[in-house]
Design a protein around this motif. Sequence first.
Motif, PDB file in Angstrom:
ATOM      1  N   PRO A 115       0.825  -1.207  -0.033  1.00 36.60           N
ATOM      2  CA  PRO A 115      -0.012  -0.116   0.029  1.00 36.60           C
ATOM      3  C   PRO A 115       0.909   1.393   0.098  1.00 36.60           C
ATOM      4  O   PRO A 115       0.526   2.228  -0.759  1.00 36.60           O
ATOM      5  CB  PRO A 115      -0.801  -0.115   1.340  1.00 36.60           C
ATOM      6  CG  PRO A 115      -0.891  -1.712   1.516  1.00 36.60           C
ATOM      7  CD  PRO A 115       0.473  -2.295   1.144  1.00 36.60           C
ATOM      8  N   VAL A 116       1.927   1.458   0.734  1.00 35.30           N
ATOM      9  CA  VAL A 116       2.759   2.534   0.843  1.00 35.30           C
ATOM     10  C   VAL A 116       3.358   2.779  -0.596  1.00 35.30           C
ATOM     11  O   VAL A 116       3.596   3.843  -1.297  1.00 35.30           O
ATOM     12  CB  VAL A 116       3.992   2.204   1.867  1.00 35.30           C
ATOM     13  CG1 VAL A 116       5.123   3.410   1.609  1.00 35.30           C
ATOM     14  CG2 VAL A 116       3.372   2.196   3.179  1.00 35.30           C
ATOM     15  N   ALA A 117       3.817   1.535  -1.452  1.00 39.41           N
ATOM     16  CA  ALA A 117       4.270   1.648  -2.499  1.00 39.41           C
ATOM     17  C   ALA A 117       3.251   2.332  -3.662  1.00 39.41           C
ATOM     18  O   ALA A 117       3.741   3.130  -4.419  1.00 39.41           O
ATOM     19  CB  ALA A 117       4.721   0.533  -3.098  1.00 39.41           C
ATOM     20  N   MET A 118       2.363   1.876  -3.725  1.00 41.33           N
ATOM     21  CA  MET A 118       1.045   2.482  -4.403  1.00 41.33           C
ATOM     22  C   MET A 118       0.774   3.856  -4.351  1.00 41.33           C
ATOM     23  O   MET A 118       0.565   4.691  -4.835  1.00 41.33           O
ATOM     24  CB  MET A 118      -0.236   1.527  -4.272  1.00 41.33           C
ATOM     25  CG  MET A 118       0.006   0.073  -4.922  1.00 41.33           C
ATOM     26  SD  MET A 118       0.861   0.000  -6.290  1.00 41.33           S
ATOM     27  CE  MET A 118      -0.352   0.756  -7.487  1.00 41.33           C
ATOM     28  N   ALA A 174       2.876  10.631  -4.912  1.00 46.33           N
ATOM     29  CA  ALA A 174       4.233  11.364  -4.403  1.00 46.33           C
ATOM     30  C   ALA A 174       5.300  10.466  -5.075  1.00 46.33           C
ATOM     31  O   ALA A 174       6.369  10.208  -4.563  1.00 46.33           O
ATOM     32  CB  ALA A 174       4.587  11.122  -2.983  1.00 46.33           C
ATOM     33  N   PRO A 175       5.449  10.513  -6.671  1.00 48.36           N
ATOM     34  CA  PRO A 175       6.391   9.823  -7.269  1.00 48.36           C
ATOM     35  C   PRO A 175       7.749  10.432  -7.190  1.00 48.36           C
ATOM     36  O   PRO A 175       8.719   9.392  -7.306  1.00 48.36           O
ATOM     37  CB  PRO A 175       5.760   9.551  -8.884  1.00 48.36           C
ATOM     38  CG  PRO A 175       4.753  10.840  -8.909  1.00 48.36           C
ATOM     39  CD  PRO A 175       4.240  11.025  -7.385  1.00 48.36           C
ATOM     40  N   TRP A 176       7.614  11.764  -6.791  1.00 45.41           N
ATOM     41  CA  TRP A 176       9.024  12.392  -6.749  1.00 45.41           C
ATOM     42  C   TRP A 176       9.808  11.779  -5.740  1.00 45.41           C
ATOM     43  O   TRP A 176      11.219  11.958  -5.400  1.00 45.41           O
ATOM     44  CB  TRP A 176       8.642  13.859  -6.488  1.00 45.41           C
ATOM     45  CG  TRP A 176       7.915  14.157  -5.301  1.00 45.41           C
ATOM     46  CD1 TRP A 176       6.638  14.298  -5.542  1.00 45.41           C
ATOM     47  CD2 TRP A 176       8.419  14.219  -4.156  1.00 45.41           C
ATOM     48  NE1 TRP A 176       6.070  14.521  -3.995  1.00 45.41           N
ATOM     49  CE2 TRP A 176       7.066  14.619  -3.243  1.00 45.41           C
ATOM     50  CE3 TRP A 176       9.489  14.045  -3.103  1.00 45.41           C
ATOM     51  CZ2 TRP A 176       6.974  14.734  -1.908  1.00 45.41           C
ATOM     52  CZ3 TRP A 176       9.603  14.575  -1.975  1.00 45.41           C
ATOM     53  CH2 TRP A 176       8.255  14.766  -1.235  1.00 45.41           C
ATOM     54  N   LEU A 231       9.173  -1.546  -7.782  1.00 44.37           N
ATOM     55  CA  LEU A 231       8.480  -0.150  -8.018  1.00 44.37           C
ATOM     56  C   LEU A 231       9.340   0.689  -9.285  1.00 44.37           C
ATOM     57  O   LEU A 231       8.465   1.080 -10.459  1.00 44.37           O
ATOM     58  CB  LEU A 231       7.939   0.391  -6.992  1.00 44.37           C
ATOM     59  CG  LEU A 231       6.997   1.777  -7.395  1.00 44.37           C
ATOM     60  CD1 LEU A 231       5.889   1.310  -8.013  1.00 44.37           C
ATOM     61  CD2 LEU A 231       6.871   2.681  -5.963  1.00 44.37           C
ATOM     62  N   SER A 232      10.249   1.111  -8.920  1.00 45.45           N
ATOM     63  CA  SER A 232      11.075   1.838  -9.758  1.00 45.45           C
ATOM     64  C   SER A 232      11.390   1.249 -10.945  1.00 45.45           C
ATOM     65  O   SER A 232      11.616   1.847 -11.967  1.00 45.45           O
ATOM     66  CB  SER A 232      12.446   2.272  -9.430  1.00 45.45           C
ATOM     67  OG  SER A 232      13.415   1.251  -9.148  1.00 45.45           O
ATOM     68  N   GLN A 251      17.967   9.661 -12.288  1.00 46.76           N
ATOM     69  CA  GLN A 251      16.174   9.909 -12.160  1.00 46.76           C
ATOM     70  C   GLN A 251      16.108  11.264 -11.458  1.00 46.76           C
ATOM     71  O   GLN A 251      14.959  12.002 -11.756  1.00 46.76           O
ATOM     72  CB  GLN A 251      15.583   8.528 -11.213  1.00 46.76           C
ATOM     73  CG  GLN A 251      15.285   7.656 -11.943  1.00 46.76           C
ATOM     74  CD  GLN A 251      14.216   6.535 -11.394  1.00 46.76           C
ATOM     75  OE1 GLN A 251      14.602   6.681  -9.909  1.00 46.76           O
ATOM     76  NE2 GLN A 251      13.589   5.853 -11.888  1.00 46.76           N
ATOM     77  N   MET A 252      17.107  11.547 -10.595  1.00 44.93           N
ATOM     78  CA  MET A 252      16.897  12.945 -10.113  1.00 44.93           C
ATOM     79  C   MET A 252      17.805  14.119 -10.654  1.00 44.93           C
ATOM     80  O   MET A 252      17.764  15.349 -10.198  1.00 44.93           O
ATOM     81  CB  MET A 252      17.624  12.744  -8.606  1.00 44.93           C
ATOM     82  CG  MET A 252      16.698  12.102  -7.665  1.00 44.93           C
ATOM     83  SD  MET A 252      17.229  12.382  -5.907  1.00 44.93           S
ATOM     84  CE  MET A 252      18.804  11.297  -6.027  1.00 44.93           C
TER      85      MET A 252
END
Length: 315
Positions: free
Chosen positions: A80-83, A89-91, A161-162, A253-254
């Motif tokens: 759930p946290v990942a989703m 908050a994908p950043w 996830l990434s 990515q950053m």
Amino acid sequence: MSGLLALLDDVAGIAKVAAASVDDVVGQATKAGAKAAGALIDDAAVTPKYVQGFQPDRELPIVWKIAKGSIFNKVVILLPVAMILSNFAPWMIPPLLMLGGIYLCFEGAEKVLHVFGGGHDHHEEDTDAPKVTAAQLEEAKVAGAIKTDFILSAEIMTIALSALPESSFFFELSALFIVAVGITILVYGSVALIVKADDVGLHLAREGITRVGRAIGRGIVAGMPTFLKLLLIVGTAAMIWVGGSIILHALEQMGWGAPAHLVHDAAHAIGQGNGFIEWLVTAALDGILGLAVGLATVPIVLRVIGPVVQMVKGS
């Protein structure tokens, strides 16, 4: 009749699309899970020590308890946290990925230092701890293993996830669920085989019907200590290599892609189009970066973060 045939044709078409979607989800989940190889190997290498010192009939029940805790960590808490992060908050994913990479590098570098007499093995037993019953010791071991698993699972889920392409909510949810369950089965199935291998070998050596069977049993018993040492070495190397790779990917990515491009260009120049050589050079450079980051992180963790955590616990 023609309407029924048309309906059946539509149903068949929907079924094909659904099957293709399932294949795509499983395929992406497999790729995402493979990205977490370092954490997986470390998990499989670390967990067998939690059953050391117990009666053989308690080994598999302990592994099963840890596996259930791992599933709870991944599916009930981390999924759930990942989703939420992915959709709202994908950043935050690249910084978290960076922290996971640094943690892998720290763990790997600390193990390297421990081999050479330095560092601090925070997995060792507390010799000053009061004596406890076997049941209390088992519960404490399981609780400690589940806490360690939570950190590794957080890394695995973040890496997975990434690695997933941008897609729908249900696609990401399904893929991450498959990663969570599949990785847990893979890791703790392997752990169960590892912790019972010496018992199987001993049984074969004593009760084997054929001479070859008894010889195989003796070979398993004699080879397990070396295998476990090799597993730790491979796990440590994988943590450092994957940790360095994750850091480079997170930096890219950053918005700071220069280090990753430098590694890519160096591997391409040395490999000259040979895919295996390019991969080998990339892994070596990632590993060098990971070891450097880990060695720089160890004193910070042991001398600054560790004492602060102990102070907070004490208060």
